[in-house]
Design a protein around this motif. Sequence first.
Motif, PDB file in Angstrom:
ATOM      1  N   LEU A  80     -16.433 -49.612  36.021  1.00 48.38           N
ATOM      2  CA  LEU A  80     -15.604 -48.427  36.248  1.00 48.38           C
ATOM      3  C   LEU A  80     -15.997 -47.732  37.552  1.00 48.38           C
ATOM      4  O   LEU A  80     -15.135 -47.387  38.366  1.00 48.38           O
ATOM      5  CB  LEU A  80     -15.771 -47.472  35.065  1.00 48.38           C
ATOM      6  CG  LEU A  80     -14.708 -46.433  34.841  1.00 48.38           C
ATOM      7  CD1 LEU A  80     -13.386 -47.072  34.521  1.00 48.38           C
ATOM      8  CD2 LEU A  80     -15.138 -45.522  33.693  1.00 48.38           C
ATOM      9  N   LYS A  81     -17.293 -47.575  37.775  1.00 47.67           N
ATOM     10  CA  LYS A  81     -17.769 -46.961  39.031  1.00 47.67           C
ATOM     11  C   LYS A  81     -17.373 -47.825  40.230  1.00 47.67           C
ATOM     12  O   LYS A  81     -16.961 -47.323  41.269  1.00 47.67           O
ATOM     13  CB  LYS A  81     -19.288 -46.790  38.995  1.00 47.67           C
ATOM     14  CG  LYS A  81     -19.742 -45.727  38.034  1.00 47.67           C
ATOM     15  CD  LYS A  81     -21.264 -45.660  37.993  1.00 47.67           C
ATOM     16  CE  LYS A  81     -21.732 -44.690  36.940  1.00 47.67           C
ATOM     17  NZ  LYS A  81     -23.190 -44.696  36.789  1.00 47.67           N
ATOM     18  N   TRP A  82     -17.528 -49.123  40.069  1.00 44.62           N
ATOM     19  CA  TRP A  82     -17.199 -50.053  41.142  1.00 44.62           C
ATOM     20  C   TRP A  82     -15.725 -49.946  41.506  1.00 44.62           C
ATOM     21  O   TRP A  82     -15.360 -49.857  42.674  1.00 44.62           O
ATOM     22  CB  TRP A  82     -17.560 -51.462  40.697  1.00 44.62           C
ATOM     23  CG  TRP A  82     -17.474 -52.528  41.745  1.00 44.62           C
ATOM     24  CD1 TRP A  82     -17.258 -52.358  43.086  1.00 44.62           C
ATOM     25  CD2 TRP A  82     -17.604 -53.928  41.550  1.00 44.62           C
ATOM     26  NE1 TRP A  82     -17.258 -53.573  43.728  1.00 44.62           N
ATOM     27  CE2 TRP A  82     -17.470 -54.553  42.800  1.00 44.62           C
ATOM     28  CE3 TRP A  82     -17.837 -54.713  40.434  1.00 44.62           C
ATOM     29  CZ2 TRP A  82     -17.546 -55.929  42.960  1.00 44.62           C
ATOM     30  CZ3 TRP A  82     -17.926 -56.082  40.594  1.00 44.62           C
ATOM     31  CH2 TRP A  82     -17.776 -56.684  41.848  1.00 44.62           C
ATOM     32  N   LEU A  83     -14.863 -49.931  40.479  1.00 47.87           N
ATOM     33  CA  LEU A  83     -13.434 -49.839  40.725  1.00 47.87           C
ATOM     34  C   LEU A  83     -13.062 -48.516  41.391  1.00 47.87           C
ATOM     35  O   LEU A  83     -12.255 -48.475  42.312  1.00 47.87           O
ATOM     36  CB  LEU A  83     -12.660 -50.024  39.429  1.00 47.87           C
ATOM     37  CG  LEU A  83     -11.149 -50.082  39.567  1.00 47.87           C
ATOM     38  CD1 LEU A  83     -10.720 -51.223  40.488  1.00 47.87           C
ATOM     39  CD2 LEU A  83     -10.499 -50.245  38.203  1.00 47.87           C
ATOM     40  N   LYS A  84     -13.677 -47.427  40.949  1.00 48.38           N
ATOM     41  CA  LYS A  84     -13.407 -46.124  41.569  1.00 48.38           C
ATOM     42  C   LYS A  84     -13.807 -46.133  43.041  1.00 48.38           C
ATOM     43  O   LYS A  84     -13.081 -45.609  43.891  1.00 48.38           O
ATOM     44  CB  LYS A  84     -14.142 -45.009  40.825  1.00 48.38           C
ATOM     45  CG  LYS A  84     -13.531 -44.679  39.481  1.00 48.38           C
ATOM     46  CD  LYS A  84     -14.327 -43.600  38.769  1.00 48.38           C
ATOM     47  CE  LYS A  84     -13.729 -43.268  37.418  1.00 48.38           C
ATOM     48  NZ  LYS A  84     -14.504 -42.221  36.734  1.00 48.38           N
ATOM     49  N   CYS A  85     -14.934 -46.726  43.346  1.00 47.51           N
ATOM     50  CA  CYS A  85     -15.372 -46.817  44.745  1.00 47.51           C
ATOM     51  C   CYS A  85     -14.422 -47.697  45.549  1.00 47.51           C
ATOM     52  O   CYS A  85     -14.067 -47.361  46.679  1.00 47.51           O
ATOM     53  CB  CYS A  85     -16.786 -47.381  44.830  1.00 47.51           C
ATOM     54  SG  CYS A  85     -18.045 -46.245  44.268  1.00 47.51           S
ATOM     55  N   LEU A  86     -14.030 -48.805  44.959  1.00 49.71           N
ATOM     56  CA  LEU A  86     -13.114 -49.703  45.649  1.00 49.71           C
ATOM     57  C   LEU A  86     -11.784 -49.008  45.909  1.00 49.71           C
ATOM     58  O   LEU A  86     -11.188 -49.169  46.971  1.00 49.71           O
ATOM     59  CB  LEU A  86     -12.918 -50.978  44.825  1.00 49.71           C
ATOM     60  CG  LEU A  86     -12.243 -52.150  45.519  1.00 49.71           C
ATOM     61  CD1 LEU A  86     -12.999 -52.545  46.797  1.00 49.71           C
ATOM     62  CD2 LEU A  86     -12.141 -53.337  44.583  1.00 49.71           C
ATOM     63  N   GLN A  87     -11.333 -48.188  44.958  1.00 48.48           N
ATOM     64  CA  GLN A  87     -10.093 -47.437  45.165  1.00 48.48           C
ATOM     65  C   GLN A  87     -10.223 -46.485  46.354  1.00 48.48           C
ATOM     66  O   GLN A  87      -9.267 -46.256  47.073  1.00 48.48           O
ATOM     67  CB  GLN A  87      -9.728 -46.642  43.907  1.00 48.48           C
ATOM     68  CG  GLN A  87      -9.160 -47.497  42.810  1.00 48.48           C
ATOM     69  CD  GLN A  87      -8.846 -46.693  41.573  1.00 48.48           C
ATOM     70  OE1 GLN A  87      -9.609 -45.815  41.181  1.00 48.48           O
ATOM     71  NE2 GLN A  87      -7.720 -46.990  40.955  1.00 48.48           N
ATOM     72  N   GLN A  88     -11.411 -45.966  46.542  1.00 47.83           N
ATOM     73  CA  GLN A  88     -11.630 -45.028  47.644  1.00 47.83           C
ATOM     74  C   GLN A  88     -11.717 -45.739  48.987  1.00 47.83           C
ATOM     75  O   GLN A  88     -11.098 -45.328  49.955  1.00 47.83           O
ATOM     76  CB  GLN A  88     -12.908 -44.223  47.410  1.00 47.83           C
ATOM     77  CG  GLN A  88     -13.175 -43.223  48.508  1.00 47.83           C
ATOM     78  CD  GLN A  88     -14.486 -42.491  48.301  1.00 47.83           C
ATOM     79  OE1 GLN A  88     -15.025 -42.460  47.210  1.00 47.83           O
ATOM     80  NE2 GLN A  88     -15.008 -41.915  49.359  1.00 47.83           N
ATOM     81  N   VAL A  89     -12.511 -46.811  49.045  1.00 46.11           N
ATOM     82  CA  VAL A  89     -12.768 -47.448  50.335  1.00 46.11           C
ATOM     83  C   VAL A  89     -11.792 -48.562  50.691  1.00 46.11           C
ATOM     84  O   VAL A  89     -11.642 -48.900  51.861  1.00 46.11           O
ATOM     85  CB  VAL A  89     -14.224 -47.976  50.440  1.00 46.11           C
ATOM     86  CG1 VAL A  89     -15.219 -46.857  50.324  1.00 46.11           C
ATOM     87  CG2 VAL A  89     -14.495 -49.048  49.401  1.00 46.11           C
ATOM     88  N   HIS A  90     -11.147 -49.152  49.687  1.00 42.90           N
ATOM     89  CA  HIS A  90     -10.223 -50.254  49.939  1.00 42.90           C
ATOM     90  C   HIS A  90      -9.158 -50.274  48.842  1.00 42.90           C
ATOM     91  O   HIS A  90      -9.132 -51.189  47.995  1.00 42.90           O
ATOM     92  CB  HIS A  90     -11.000 -51.581  49.981  1.00 42.90           C
ATOM     93  CG  HIS A  90     -10.438 -52.558  50.938  1.00 42.90           C
ATOM     94  ND1 HIS A  90      -9.414 -53.411  50.599  1.00 42.90           N
ATOM     95  CD2 HIS A  90     -10.732 -52.816  52.237  1.00 42.90           C
ATOM     96  CE1 HIS A  90      -9.120 -54.161  51.631  1.00 42.90           C
ATOM     97  NE2 HIS A  90      -9.900 -53.822  52.643  1.00 42.90           N
ATOM     98  N   PRO A  91      -8.257 -49.255  48.834  1.00 41.28           N
ATOM     99  CA  PRO A  91      -7.302 -49.101  47.740  1.00 41.28           C
ATOM    100  C   PRO A  91      -6.414 -50.314  47.478  1.00 41.28           C
ATOM    101  O   PRO A  91      -6.118 -50.630  46.329  1.00 41.28           O
ATOM    102  CB  PRO A  91      -6.453 -47.893  48.140  1.00 41.28           C
ATOM    103  CG  PRO A  91      -6.991 -47.381  49.412  1.00 41.28           C
ATOM    104  CD  PRO A  91      -8.120 -48.241  49.851  1.00 41.28           C
TER     105      PRO A  91
END
Length: 142
Positions: free
Chosen positions: A90-101
């Motif tokens: 979940l944290k990984w996906l949230k970060c990915l949404q921020q840096v590489h949506p």
Amino acid sequence: ASLVSAGAGYWWAEHFPRLRRMAGQPGGEKLGMVECIQEEGECIYIPQGWWHAVMNVSPWTVAVTHNLVMRAALPWAFQVCARDDPDLALKWLKCLQQVHPESASKLLLVTGAPGLGALKSTSQEEREKSCDSSAMGLELAP
């Protein structure tokens, strides 16, 4: 989860000797176990997907790690993470949404990400609050 609560000593006392015994038996070479002592100034590369364990034998040790997920391996790596550690996924996906949506959107489509689909509607502000990509050591390679 039990390994984490029992501590690393448990793994070294229980699992490592068992793996060593298995590696020494006929067919044990399939485990691919490699043991070495890393000397001062040496660097060890651990390929993607290889399980590994490290025991520091000197009184003072510094370790520098960098985790890299190749773009082509992202769906597989994310599915493994979601299965084994949903909170981290979940944290990984949230970060990915921020840096590489766009990669995050494709990831959700490809993997289905059971239980994580609600993140599609997460606002940019909410993602920024929950993501420190440098602390997670994330990098998405081409």
